[in-house]
Design an enzyme around this catalytic site. Structure first.
Site: not given
Length: 625
Positions: A200, A235, A297
């Site tokens: 990316e 992260h 979820r």
């Protein structure tokens, strides 16, 4: 409505689900490993089933054992919570194949969004903007490096499976690409059993914006607005808020519409989160927000969405899983105020955020208006087997500034000891001017980490309030009010105190301070919390008499520690004030003495032994007993 529910999870999310299920009249079944036999979620549930050893791979990740537990207990549905098997399509399929209700999206939807490369391709086809990059099947190293050069450095190499920052590397220089790719693949293979990656474009001023969506089996999909999860460390999300600060209506409409479109593309049922990366170099703009991935979820940070929408997302999950439609239409949903969530972890920022395990000898959470989501309580053990999160603290107010103020106040009222936490790190992040101005990106915590980590000695306010609290406990007689009284000046009292082995002569403050929380520790000291930091402040060695002695002659350990020496034997006659044993704790030695004349009727203390707080070490019986 589902009548009985097994929660295939543990900790705070299991407790969270149990509370809502109980309110709806649904019977709950907990599962637990060896390490969790005495956990809060086990005691809260109507029934609990043991499923294996402490390691998650031998318990919470064994789908067949969990399904067997559901059948054994008569549960008709399984709620996976988050983590563990919550996004495992094969487990979801096995649950439905076993004739049970799966409280979550269809297995095909999980599969469609389970791999980041396939999900991005699907989203691009559905008209959802995706981050520029390469998401194809060709995994040849030379080919991937060529793709990175075409995208333009810096780039992000990311594993297509999993999450949490594993299998992810930023590459600034083409010369580093090959090593970064190899490292990323090894980590991805070890963590997820899949070493496929995508490339990316790296966003220079990234903000992590995600949208809560909800679908039902009748074809309805709604969004419940966005959350900002930009405050991350390696992260991993640390502080989340809703709505995203600086979000204008045009950008909100664009991102939420894209999220609904993403959910519709996979015929989504239940709670889900569509995650986007935004280039915030010129503020939030509709044309600079791209799809990253979808979490199929309930998210850890779902409470901030609940707070601004007055919705119970777990209730919605149970209703939709029971075949009901989504309870509210899109036009019936609106944003009300601002909410912030801070994740309290058992870790020590001063040592590189290493996990901190052990017994929560003191665990006091703030009261309202703070919402506390936790799976522990005072006396619980923080084990090394699972995620070290102790609790989630959530505030909701009319404005962002008020929500921040409430959270800082909540961290002042929080005391956890002796397990280390990131509470002071959270407080400092919330108090930082950059956060207050909402000038945040995903690099905020990394950029300011050194100044956010609280170290050093306690300040004068902490010591003064500790002295005040100890003085008040010691001065309970008729002359207590005259403590420190002087005819020719303002009254004060100087007290000999120690923190972590450092000694201080402290002038005890006469008035309480609003941002300081004091907890009695034992007869010699107190715990003092200010701005998220908790200090054990003790009287200097030799300043107490009979510390740790109960009125019945029981000599109890005043805190966790190591027995250095035992100076008496069972049956020995002792006099009041005689030294019985020495306990080392908090880098100090503490002498425990006889409370009165008598005989050592019981002696369990042994040199070198580790003891917990209030462990019976000895018992003295009066001579006339």
């Amino acid at each position: 409505m589902i009548q009985s529910l097994l929660i295939a999870n543990r900790g705070e999310i299991a407790c969270r689900i149990i509370r809502t299920a109980r309110a709806l009249g649904v019977r709950t079944v907990a599962v637990y490993s060896d390490a969790d036999a005495h956990s809060l979620h086990v005691r809260m549930a109507d029934e609990a089933v043991h499923i294996g050893a402490s390691q998650a791979s031998e318990s919470y990740l064994k789908g067949d054992v969990i399904i067997a537990a559901a059948k054994e207990s008569g549960a008709e549905a399984i709620h996976p919570g988050y983590g563990f098997l919550s996004e495992n399509a094969e487990f979801a399929q096995s649950v439905t194949d076993a004739g049970l209700v799966w409280v979550g999206p269809k297995p095909d939807s999980i599969r469609a969004m389970g791999l980041k490369d396939a999900a991005k391709a699907l989203m691009a086809e559905a008209g959802v903007p995706v981050t520029p990059g390469y998401f194809g099947d060709n995994q040849n190293a030379d080919f991937l490096q060529k793709q990175a050069e075409e995208i333009g450095y810096p780039v992000l190499i990311k594993a297509v499976a999993g999450g949490g920052g594993k299998g992810m590397r930023k590459v600034d220089d083409p010369a580093d690409f090959a090593d970064a790719l190899s490292s990323c693949r090894r980590e991805a293979k070890a963590s997820f059993g899949n070493d496929v990656v995508l490339i990316e474009k790296w966003i220079d001023a990234p903000r992590h914006i995600e949208v809560q969506i909800f679908g039902d089996s009748h074809g309805n999909v709604v969004h419940l607005f966005e959350r900002d999860c930009s405050l991350q460390r390696r992260h991993q999300k640390v502080i989340e808020e809703a709505p995203a600060p600086g979000m204008d209506e045009a950008t909100r409409n664009a991102i939420c519409t894209a999220a609904v479109r993403a959910a519709q593309a996979v015929e989504y049922v239940g709670a889900g989160t569509v995650e986007f990366i935004a280039d915030a170099s010129e503020g939030l703009r509709a044309d600079r927000v791209w799809f990253m991935e979808m979490n199929t979820r309930l998210q850890v940070e779902h409470p901030v969405t609940e707070e601004i929408t007055d919705v119970d997302l777990v209730e919605w999950q149970l209703r939709v899983a029971s075949g009901e439609p989504v309870p509210l239409k899109q036009e019936e949903l609106a944003i009300k105020g601002h909410a912030i969530e801070a994740r309290l972890y058992a870790e020590d920022p001063a040592t590189g955020f290493l996990p901190s395990t052990g017994r929560l000898e003191v665990c006091q959470f703030p009261n309202q208006p703070i919402r506390v989501e936790t799976g522990v309580e005072q006396g619980s053990e923080i084990s090394p087997f699972y995620d070290p999160m102790i609790a989630k603290l959530v505030t909701h107010a009319d404005t962002r500034e008020q929500a921040i103020g409430q959270m800082r106040g909540g961290l002042d009222a929080l005391t956890v000891w002796p397990v280390k936490t990131n509470a002071a790190f959270l407080y400092n992040a919330l108090a930082h001017p950059t956060f207050g101005e909402a000038a945040i990106t995903t690099g905020f915590l990394g950029e300011y980490q050194d100044e956010l980590i609280a170290t050093g000695a306690p300040d004068a306010v902490v010591l003064g309030q500790a002295g005040r609290a100890i003085a008040e406990r010691w001065n309970t007689g008729p002359l207590a009010g005259l403590s420190g009284f002087r005819l020719n000046a303002a009254s004060h009292r100087t007290m000999p105190l120690a923190v972590d082995g450092e000694e201080y002569d402290v002038r005890a403050d006469r008035e309480p301070v609003c941002d300081v929380h004091v907890t009695v520790l034992d007869d010699r000291g107190v715990l003092v919390t200010r701005h998220g930091r908790t200090f054990a402040v003790m009287m200097k060695r030799g300043e107490s008499v009979g510390g740790g002695a109960a009125s019945n002659g029981a000599i109890l350990a005043p805190m966790p520690g190591n027995i250095v020496s035992v100076d008496v034997s069972e049956g020995e006659q002792v006099t009041a004030g005689q030294k019985l044993l020495t306990l080392e704790a908090m880098k100090m030695e503490h002498t425990l003495t006889a409370p009165f004349d008598g005989i050592v009727a019981e002696l369990s203390a042994k040199p070198g032994a580790q003891v917990q707080v209030e462990t019976l070490l000895a018992r003295i019986e009066a001579e006339d007993t």
